[in-house]
Design an enzyme around this catalytic site. Structure first.
Site, PDB file in Angstrom:
ATOM      1  N   ASP A 238       0.921  -1.276  -0.040  1.00 17.18           N
ATOM      2  CA  ASP A 238      -0.014  -0.071  -0.036  1.00 17.18           C
ATOM      3  C   ASP A 238       0.822   1.184  -0.085  1.00 17.18           C
ATOM      4  O   ASP A 238       1.681   1.438   0.850  1.00 17.18           O
ATOM      5  CB  ASP A 238      -0.918  -0.110   1.088  1.00 17.18           C
ATOM      6  N   ASP A 397     -13.261  -4.538  -0.920  1.00 15.20           N
ATOM      7  CA  ASP A 397     -12.988  -4.041   0.455  1.00 15.20           C
ATOM      8  C   ASP A 397     -14.372  -4.110   1.340  1.00 15.20           C
ATOM      9  O   ASP A 397     -15.101  -3.462   1.655  1.00 15.20           O
ATOM     10  CB  ASP A 397     -12.488  -2.472   0.479  1.00 15.20           C
TER      11      ASP A 397
END
Ligand code: 1PR
Length: 545
Positions: A238, A397
């Site tokens: 990330d 997600d």
């Protein structure tokens, strides 16, 4: 440096191939018109996307006959992926479009009733005829990176006189690489196949068609035979700007990337390019970058992730995925830039797949609102049409929502072995957008079915409840998604030790598993995870051979 000519008709990630060719000591020149073929000394024809699109483009631009003449002249020619498929007579993918007919046979779609399609991952290319010899550096026990839905079955007749290296996917055996005379073609991507792939590319460029395999090695390799598709281990980074403005690898706990102490700074776990390189050296089968900053003030062409990809692809020869911000945007000068154009920039910078998050949820909502109809305008449809389904990942997600009974919601529920805070026995997984900040009235099963219909080739299945917890993957979530769709699934969120990888591969039918925090914090290496999987009898790629 000696030269190799590349014929780039359908773009895609050509940068990685150029980097790989340069790495093994050759310079790249481009074929810009059919007449350039006359003076070329070695030609590589890579391809991505659709068979029909590739051949139509070749014919429209006048390359079909000059290519055949080049091949007939006996000069070295290599086709890669769709560049290999184009050499056959035809493909089920576009029955009305003729192939070049250099190699006999028709490409068939893999049977998705028995396995995930596309076939994505590391598999063999093992020659039967050369147990003591290597064809263009191919070794039977090595694994090469494949990504395709159509293949030339070895059971089809007509390949007498051709040397074939085959692979097995589930119950089907197909041509992984093929050669006769000056022609060599691989269904896999050598430029994405780590050291083993670079060896194949180098052997072709040096024209080392047949080289000896040592006797002992040959015997061991023969025994190992066609092992099939490996379990993929993916390292995920990330990436975002921290408060000092530097681009760093970060990692959240349930998506919160700020330190709990020291003033709540964004966690800084290292530099993206260096960390990607380390994971490649360590045997990661793929590297995924998720850009979790929006870079709103930056012109699209200067997006920092483009430079990160360019630099990473110089030394990382496994597939690279980039996610975050793949959507239609308005550039700083007011011009509209489509998600497809952003994806193109990423592919040209070295990405093999783009991953779409929030935009996929919106697209799925619209799909259901239209009565389950495609409209052709979504980013998923446009990018998969241009670059093939395998190039489009949808990143999900989801968050767990507990309910007391199946009737308490219209959503797809599961009976869970981990009851909720009030003893609820059921749950559903709610889709979120904007990095988990906004929940939507859509469950994960609805989402994955819609995006599969739109042409997504793979699902990156995160889980907000599990993210950063080190408590293992959410096996219930993963299996419910696997049961709903035929495209491959990457399990993500919660990995804390090598046993968690064993568990997810043994207890679910996931196609790949991804880890982040445990690697970034140095608790375990990718190599340790893969060694542990191998000890437990799960097939993995040995990145060192
Ligand atoms: O919505 O198309 O712009 O895409 C945004 C992308 O960025 C999505 O893929 C979304 O998952 C990701 N993202 C957004 N915010 C965050 C955040 O953390 N605040 N990261 C975020 C998601 C999740 C994982 C993580 C695994 C494994 N990161 O990919 O790497 O959970 O972690 P673990 O092994 O440490 O548990 P769009």
């Amino acid at each position: 440096m000696p030269k190799v000519h590349l014929l780039d008709t359908v773009a895609g990630n050509i940068r990685s191939l150029v980097n790989a060719i340069e790495k093994v000591g050759y310079d790249v020149d481009w074929i810009r018109s059919p007449s350039d073929l006359a003076s070329a000394e070695r030609v590589i024809f890579p391809g991505v996307g659709h068979f029909g699109h590739c051949l139509t483009t070749i014919r429209k631009n006048g390359y079909a006959e000059p290519l055949k003449e080049y091949i007939a002249s006996g000069r070295p020619f290599m086709g890669i992926c769709v560049g290999m498929q184009a050499l056959f007579e035809g493909s089920e993918e576009n029955p009305s479009v003729e192939g070049l007919g250099i190699i006999p046979g028709q490409l068939k779609l893999f049977d998705s009733r028995t396995k995930a399609v596309p076939h994505i991952g590391w598999n063999n290319a093992a020659t039967r005829s050369h147990t003591d010899e290597s064809l263009y550096g191919l070794k039977p026990h090595n694994k090469y990176y494949y990504v395709h839905s159509y293949a030339r079955p070895t059971s089809q007749p007509g390949l007498e006189g051709w040397d074939i290296a085959s692979a097995r996917y589930g119950d089907e055996e197909f041509v992984g690489a093929i050669s006769k005379g000056n022609v060599f073609a691989t269904q896999f991507h050598p430029e994405k196949s780590g050291k083993a792939g670079l060896r194949v590319l180098e052997a072709f460029l040096k024209q080392e068609r047949i080289t000896p395999l040592s006797g002992v090695a040959a015997k061991i390799e023969e025994q190992k035979g066609l092992g099939g598709l490996t379990r993929r281990v993916i390292a995920c980074l990330d990436v975002r700007t921290n408060d000092q403005g530097d681009l760093v690898v970060t990692k959240g706990d349930q998506y919160d990337v700020r330190e709990k102490t020291s003033g709540g700074d964004v966690r800084n776990l290292g530099k993206p390019v260096e960390m990607a390189r380390k994971y490649f050296e360590d045997g990661a089968d793929e590297v995924t970058f998720l850009n979790i900053t929006s870079f709103r003030d930056c012109p699209v062409k200067d997006l920092p992730m483009l430079e990160i990809l360019r630099r990473t692809s110089e030394s990382v020869f496994v597939p690279l995925t980039i996610g975050g911000g793949i959507r239609d945007v308005v550039d700083t000068d007011g011009t509209k830039v489509s998600a497809g154009e952003i994806a193109t920039l990423y592919f040209k910078s070295g990405a093999d797949k783009v991953s779409i998050g929030s935009d996929a949820v919106t697209a799925a909502e619209e799909y259901y609102a239209r009565g389950n109809k495609l409209d052709g305008t979504t980013a998923i449809e446009q990018i998969s049409k241009a670059y093939g389904n395998q190039a489009v990942v949808v990143s999900v997600d989801p968050k767990r929502v507990y309910v007391s009974s199946r009737d308490a919601t219209t959503h797809n529920t599961i009976k869970t072995a981990f009851p909720g805070p009030n003893g609820e026995q059921y749950c559903w997984y709610q889709c979120t957008i904007r990095g988990g900040r906004e929940g939507r009235d859509m469950d994960v099963v609805q989402l994955v079915k819609a995006v599969e219909a739109m042409g997504a080739g793979e699902i990156l299945l995160n889980c907000i409840d599990k993210d950063g917890t080190n408590s293992g993957f959410d096996l219930e979530l993963i299996q419910s998604v696997k049961n709903a769709i035929a495209i491959p699934v990457i399990a993500s969120s919660g990995a804390g030790n090598p046993d968690h990888f064993v568990e997810v591969f043994e207890k679910t039918t996931t196609d790949a598993a991804l880890g982040a925090g445990m690697f970034h914090r140095g608790e375990y290496t990718v190599r340790q995870v893969k060694q542990h999987l191998a000890v437990k009898g799960l097939l993995v790629r040995d990145a060192d051979s």
